[in-house]
Motif scaffolding. Structure first.
Motif, short mmCIF file in Angstrom:
data_model
loop_
_atom_site.label_atom_id
_atom_site.label_comp_id
_atom_site.label_asym_id
_atom_site.label_seq_id
_atom_site.Cartn_x
_atom_site.Cartn_y
_atom_site.Cartn_z
N UNK D 69 0.83 -1.21 0.00
CA UNK D 69 0.00 0.00 0.00
C UNK D 69 0.86 1.26 0.00
N UNK D 71 3.99 1.62 -1.05
CA UNK D 71 4.69 1.79 -2.33
C UNK D 71 3.72 2.23 -3.43
N UNK D 72 2.54 1.62 -3.45
CA UNK D 72 1.56 1.98 -4.48
C UNK D 72 1.12 3.44 -4.34
N UNK D 74 2.82 5.96 -2.87
CA UNK D 74 3.95 6.82 -3.25
C UNK D 74 4.13 6.86 -4.76
N UNK D 75 3.95 5.71 -5.40
CA UNK D 75 4.09 5.59 -6.85
C UNK D 75 3.04 6.45 -7.55
N UNK D 78 4.03 10.08 -7.37
CA UNK D 78 5.11 10.40 -8.29
C UNK D 78 4.56 10.53 -9.71
#
Lengths: 84, 71, 71, 84, 71, 84
Positions: D69, D71-72, D74-75, D78
């Motif tokens: 969750x 990483x998704x 933050x991705x 970005x």
């Protein structure tokens, strides 16, 4: 006239699909390189990718391709001699 | 349409592999919550993974161009 | 035709796995070119991988035959 | 009448297939967690799964989901900034 | 019918992964037969793998329910 | 007559396809064994495959199959008892 347009559209579509398939293959290859090179070159991820790690990663890709070419070449030779 | 689907597939693949690598690198024994240092490590690992992805991708593309030029 | 395709698929699979294993075994920190000892290691690793493949394949086949004889 | 029955049957079948696909996805996910968590938490398999290992496994699943969750999220940020 | 096929696929996947993990954990240098301690290790490893599978599955399901409740 | 020939051809083709699928499965299985046994038995690849490594590889295949049979057998027993 309509027929011709249709043909052009079909050709265009085929070209696009082929280009995307090509891109997908390249992307899959990059995922592949990452499996090997992330382990070889990145130990503890730091606050930025230092130049030593960058060089290691670029070298890793190139040496991996060298290895692939070298092995494929040698394999073709063995096959042709009917050997092993 | 085709383009979008492949791009989405690629992002999913990237997220999955990144999660796997960064979890393995940043989490020792999993505790009852992600602590501060684990969270920092994951954010940093993710950024470095994407940097590395770009570096690898660039190196691969320039090699492909060199190989094509030599043919 | 079917035969040829499967044989080609198998050779590709073999080449990919062999490359992966031998790269991991023979290249420590990747340098600016494959040096002499790395190249020798790769050639040797490749020959041993194919020897091992043949040994494993033979062992598997004779086991299959023994199992079938026991049925 | 017969038509209606047929429709109900089709809908029922679709519902069942969807439910099974969902279950297959969850199962695949459990296989996935096992790849990571078996290594992280089980050293030498003993005569029973002790409570420390049990806790480790449950934490491992939850921390892995937290990581996904995080990483998704933050991705997505970005990507939206159009950055990197 | 669909259900049974998926269940069979899952059992096969489970058996394969379990075999792989337990072989790696329990067999050092493979000898001319599975010795007693290796056999015990495999049986124990298998039981623990299935316990772990159940624990992981339960933890995942309760997390899913918590996430759904929070939505 | 022609019909019969066609049938024979179809049967022949099916037989060939089945044989090739079987061969592909065996080959996939050998790739599989190599993943485990290359690591277990080959440390540094030398100038030839010595007999100790050869024995280790053959044993590795056989022990892996033993393990598969043993686990499958035990699994079937557990399922039948409706247990775990």
């Amino acid at each position: 006239m309509v027929e011709l347009e249709k043909e052009t559209e079909t050709a265009e579509l085929q070209r696009m699909v082929a280009a995307e398939e090509q891109r997908a293959r390249l992307t899959a290859q990059v995922h592949n390189f990452m499996e090997v090179c992330w382990e070889k070159c990145v130990d503890k991820p730091g606050s930025k990718l230092d130049s030593r790690t960058e060089t290691c990663l670029a070298n890793c890709v190139n040496r991996f391709i060298d290895t692939t070419l070298s092995i494929t070449h040698r394999f073709a030779q063995i096959i042709q001699k009917g050997g092993h | 349409q085709v383009k979008v689907q492949i791009a989405v597939a690629n992002a999913q693949e990237l997220l999955q592999r990144m999660t796997d690598k960064c979890f393995r690198k940043c989490i020792g024994k999993p505790g009852s919550a992600l602590d501060n240092s684990e969270q920092k490590c994951i954010a940093m690992c993710m950024d470095r993974y994407m940097d590395a992805w770009n570096t690898v991708s660039r190196a691969y593309n320039s090699r492909l161009q060199r190989e094509r030029a030599n043919m």
